[in-house]
Design an enzyme around this catalytic site. Sequence first.
Site, PDB file in Angstrom:
ATOM      1  N   ALA A  10       0.808  -1.227   0.000  1.00  0.00           N
ATOM      2  CA  ALA A  10       0.000   0.000   0.000  1.00  0.00           C
ATOM      3  C   ALA A  10       0.836   1.271   0.000  1.00  0.00           C
ATOM      4  O   ALA A  10       0.309   2.356  -0.250  1.00  0.00           O
ATOM      5  CB  ALA A  10      -0.949  -0.001   1.207  1.00  0.00           C
ATOM      6  N   GLY A  12       3.220   1.744  -2.146  1.00  0.00           N
ATOM      7  CA  GLY A  12       3.587   1.971  -3.539  1.00  0.00           C
ATOM      8  C   GLY A  12       2.551   2.793  -4.273  1.00  0.00           C
ATOM      9  O   GLY A  12       1.452   3.047  -3.761  1.00  0.00           O
ATOM     10  N   GLY A  13       2.880   3.197  -5.490  1.00  0.00           N
ATOM     11  CA  GLY A  13       1.990   4.076  -6.244  1.00  0.00           C
ATOM     12  C   GLY A  13       0.630   3.463  -6.516  1.00  0.00           C
ATOM     13  O   GLY A  13      -0.406   4.100  -6.287  1.00  0.00           O
ATOM     14  N   GLY A  15      -0.699   0.720  -5.019  1.00  0.00           N
ATOM     15  CA  GLY A  15      -1.346   0.373  -3.758  1.00  0.00           C
ATOM     16  C   GLY A  15      -1.986   1.574  -3.082  1.00  0.00           C
ATOM     17  O   GLY A  15      -3.125   1.498  -2.597  1.00  0.00           O
ATOM     18  N   TYR A 148      11.018 -11.508 -13.507  1.00  0.00           N
ATOM     19  CA  TYR A 148       9.794 -10.730 -13.256  1.00  0.00           C
ATOM     20  C   TYR A 148       8.667 -11.231 -14.162  1.00  0.00           C
ATOM     21  O   TYR A 148       7.533 -11.417 -13.706  1.00  0.00           O
ATOM     22  CB  TYR A 148      10.075  -9.250 -13.510  1.00  0.00           C
ATOM     23  CG  TYR A 148       8.924  -8.339 -13.183  1.00  0.00           C
ATOM     24  CD1 TYR A 148       8.519  -8.147 -11.864  1.00  0.00           C
ATOM     25  CD2 TYR A 148       8.249  -7.638 -14.185  1.00  0.00           C
ATOM     26  CE1 TYR A 148       7.463  -7.288 -11.558  1.00  0.00           C
ATOM     27  CE2 TYR A 148       7.208  -6.778 -13.884  1.00  0.00           C
ATOM     28  CZ  TYR A 148       6.818  -6.613 -12.570  1.00  0.00           C
ATOM     29  OH  TYR A 148       5.785  -5.768 -12.278  1.00  0.00           O
TER      30      TYR A 148
END
Length: 240
Positions: A10, A12-13, A15, A148
């Site tokens: 949360a 992060g951008g 989140g 990734y």
Amino acid sequence: MKRFALITGASGGIGAATAKILAKENWNLYLHYHSNGKRISELMNELKGYPIEVIPIQADLSVEDGCRQLLQNIFQLDAIVYSSGNAPFGLFSDLEDETMETAIQLHVKSPLILVRNLLPKLMRNPRSHIIMISSVWGQTGAACEVIYSTVKGAQISFTKALSKEVAGSGVRVNCVAPGAVETGMLNRFTEEELEQLQDEIPLGRLAAPEEIADTVSFLMSPKAAYITGQVIAVNGGWYT
């Protein structure tokens, strides 16, 4: 009746943007973060005007013990938005074992462990949600982002399989696959590289985190009541 959503990553951008839109929709929130407690404090201040409960939870989901730390702080639950992640960059032949193991733990093992343990809580609600934030690279793969791409592809397969298993219990499982989004994950690129990236995208720009959050909001709304097991690409036409 109160509704509770867990948002991992949360701070992060994506989140944080998801937390803001769900707060507007009166979701009570568990805000998970790893190390950026300052951003979580700022986010909680931004959400003060909403009549909701906001519960911060610190845990490192890139290690095995992180899931236990998070799980012991979850009580009522109606939705999971798994938005944790990072993107190791470089040649696969140069990838260190530790980097690979960390990526697998963070993007694959931890969400599987969390969901497996939290499913009983979700099943108490006949309309609950699991949303994985995957990536365009999970759909098509990318050179220099092999691990990734691999773990994000695993999230997509998990979504499709689990959705069939839990549909009868009223749990809808979907996946959002963003393209290039204006978040800290792009900080490693130069301005020139970002311009070249935008030139590759048919819509000619990066996505805003709010555009990914809007898709999450839609999938958690009654308007998406017949949608499960799907991968919703939000990438400006970059991959179709």
